[in-house]
Design a protein around this motif. Structure first.
Motif, short mmCIF file in Angstrom:
data_model
loop_
_atom_site.label_atom_id
_atom_site.label_comp_id
_atom_site.label_asym_id
_atom_site.label_seq_id
_atom_site.Cartn_x
_atom_site.Cartn_y
_atom_site.Cartn_z
N GLY A 217 8.56 8.74 35.91
CA GLY A 217 8.98 9.57 37.03
C GLY A 217 9.70 10.83 36.63
N MET A 233 17.82 2.18 40.43
CA MET A 233 16.39 2.49 40.32
C MET A 233 15.64 2.02 41.56
SD MET A 233 15.84 1.40 36.34
CE MET A 233 14.08 1.64 36.38
N ASP A 234 15.98 0.83 42.05
CA ASP A 234 15.33 0.30 43.25
C ASP A 234 15.58 1.19 44.46
OD1 ASP A 234 14.31 -1.84 41.85
OD2 ASP A 234 15.88 -3.24 42.46
N LYS A 237 13.49 4.27 44.28
CA LYS A 237 12.10 3.95 44.61
C LYS A 237 11.92 3.77 46.11
CE LYS A 237 8.06 3.15 42.63
NZ LYS A 237 7.41 4.14 41.76
N LEU A 238 12.85 3.07 46.74
CA LEU A 238 12.78 2.84 48.18
C LEU A 238 12.91 4.14 48.98
CD1 LEU A 238 14.90 -0.42 48.47
CD2 LEU A 238 12.45 -0.20 48.94
N SER A 242 10.84 8.57 42.11
CA SER A 242 10.23 7.87 40.98
C SER A 242 11.15 7.98 39.76
CB SER A 242 8.86 8.47 40.65
OG SER A 242 8.25 7.77 39.59
N PRO A 243 11.75 6.86 39.31
CA PRO A 243 12.67 6.90 38.18
C PRO A 243 11.98 7.37 36.89
CG PRO A 243 12.92 4.85 39.40
CD PRO A 243 11.69 5.52 39.93
#
Length: 340
Positions: A217, A233-234, A237-238, A242-243
């Motif tokens: 990402g 990171m989650d 993403k949510l 994009s990490p």
């Protein structure tokens, strides 16, 4: 602990592996005329694919271009080595036998995709022998004496220096010599207690280990503690981001360690912005803040910071005084980062 290319080559020279003549930049000095190779010094792979390795007769122009485009500030300028063939050669610990193992094949930027890698386990009970070099030299159509020096050097890095990987790609084969045109050396973190002073004496920077994994990402992620980092990171993403990495600075990270960790992420050309989510228990928020400010003086990209815990107010004051916004609410921080 990953070493920069130039640091890996310091070790290569120490163990008898031939390397090109080179200068580390800065400072920029007068360079010899003719073809030279300019290489950005970053810890991420795929430099060739990303335009961070250039063959040029104007190294100063190439350096300035990479500085302006990617914010990279450290470069290796090497002599250009004409060669007939190039190969991949590495030494690491074989998982099955727990003995050093060589891996070899055709060199280039797509080694993993090309396949055809040959492996050879060499037990520490006997070590590298000249007949090993004769066998490998037949595969590379090279002189056994030059290959022996390379095999022995890589083997010594694994056995004596605690390298979990010592890799050359490409290894250039000329009529007379085998020359390491690149280096990738990773020192096993637990070995730093044993070899750290030796590395420092050679001019290699030894920092407190970070858990760092590069991803695909563009949002850099820094946290302290694997759970907090993964949760951040989650959330990215949510939120639709994009990490670009996972980087856990660990507990008790000081100013210098935070600076190095932040620079690792900032210097990744894919990273457009960085989120740092820090909970200060053992870790002091003021130390974290100073480390962030120090890193931003070298590479300036948008950063989004949340500090909570020990010396939280002082950490926030330091960041705000240096023009860095600090967040109390994690989701607000992530949302602002994704929208920026």
């Amino acid at each position: 602990m990953k070493l920069y290319e130039y640091e890996g080559k310091i070790l290569f020279k120490k163990v008898g592996i031939e390397i090109p003549k080179a200068k580390l930049v800065p400072p920029i000095e007068d360079f010899p005329s003719g073809k030279l190779v300019v290489k950005a010094q970053i810890l991420e792979g795929g430099r060739g694919k990303r335009g961070l390795v250039k063959v040029t007769e104007n190294p100063v122009e190439a350096i300035k271009e990479m500085e302006a485009k990617y914010g990279i500030e450290s470069f290796l300028v090497e002599e250009f080595i004409p060669h007939e063939r190039e190969y991949y050669l590495s030494c690491l610990i074989d998982r099955d036998t727990q003995e050093p193992m060589f891996a070899m094949g055709k060199g280039g930027i797509n080694v993993e995709e090309e396949g055809g890698i040959i492996t050879k386990v060499v037990p520490t009970e006997r070590g590298v022998k000249f007949f090993d070099a004769i066998e490998v030299s037949k595969l590379m159509s090279a002189k056994p004496s030059s290959i022996y020096s390379v095999l022995k050097g890589l083997y010594d890095l694994v056995v004596d220096y605690g390298a979990e990987l010592a890799e050359i790609n490409p290894l250039a084969i000329t009529n007379e010599k085998a020359i390491a045109l690149d280096s990738k050396v990773i020192i096993e973190d637990n070995s730093l207690i044993r070899v750290g002073d030796t590395l420092k004496s050679l001019g290699i920077h030894v920092s407190k280990p970070s858990a760092y994994v590069e991803l695909d990402g563009d949002v850099g992620i820094i946290g302290n503690g694997a759970g907090l980092t993964m949760a951040t990171m989650d959330m990215v993403k949510l939120a639709g981001g994009s990490p670009a990495d996972f980087l856990d600075v660990g507990g008790g990270a000081d100013r210098a360690h935070v600076r190095e960790s932040m620079l690792t992420v900032l210097r990744n050309p894919k990273v457009k912005k960085v989120i740092a989510n820090i909970y200060g228990g053992i870790t002091r928020c003021d130390e974290v803040a100073y480390g962030i400010v120090d890193a931003l003086k070298e590479v300036n990209k948008p950063v989004f910071i949340r500090l909570s815990g020990t010396n939280e107010e002082e950490g926030e004051r330091i960041l705000r005084n240096n023009g860095v916004k600090v967040y109390k609410n994690v989701m607000e921080m992530v949302g602002d980062a994704i929208r920026s």
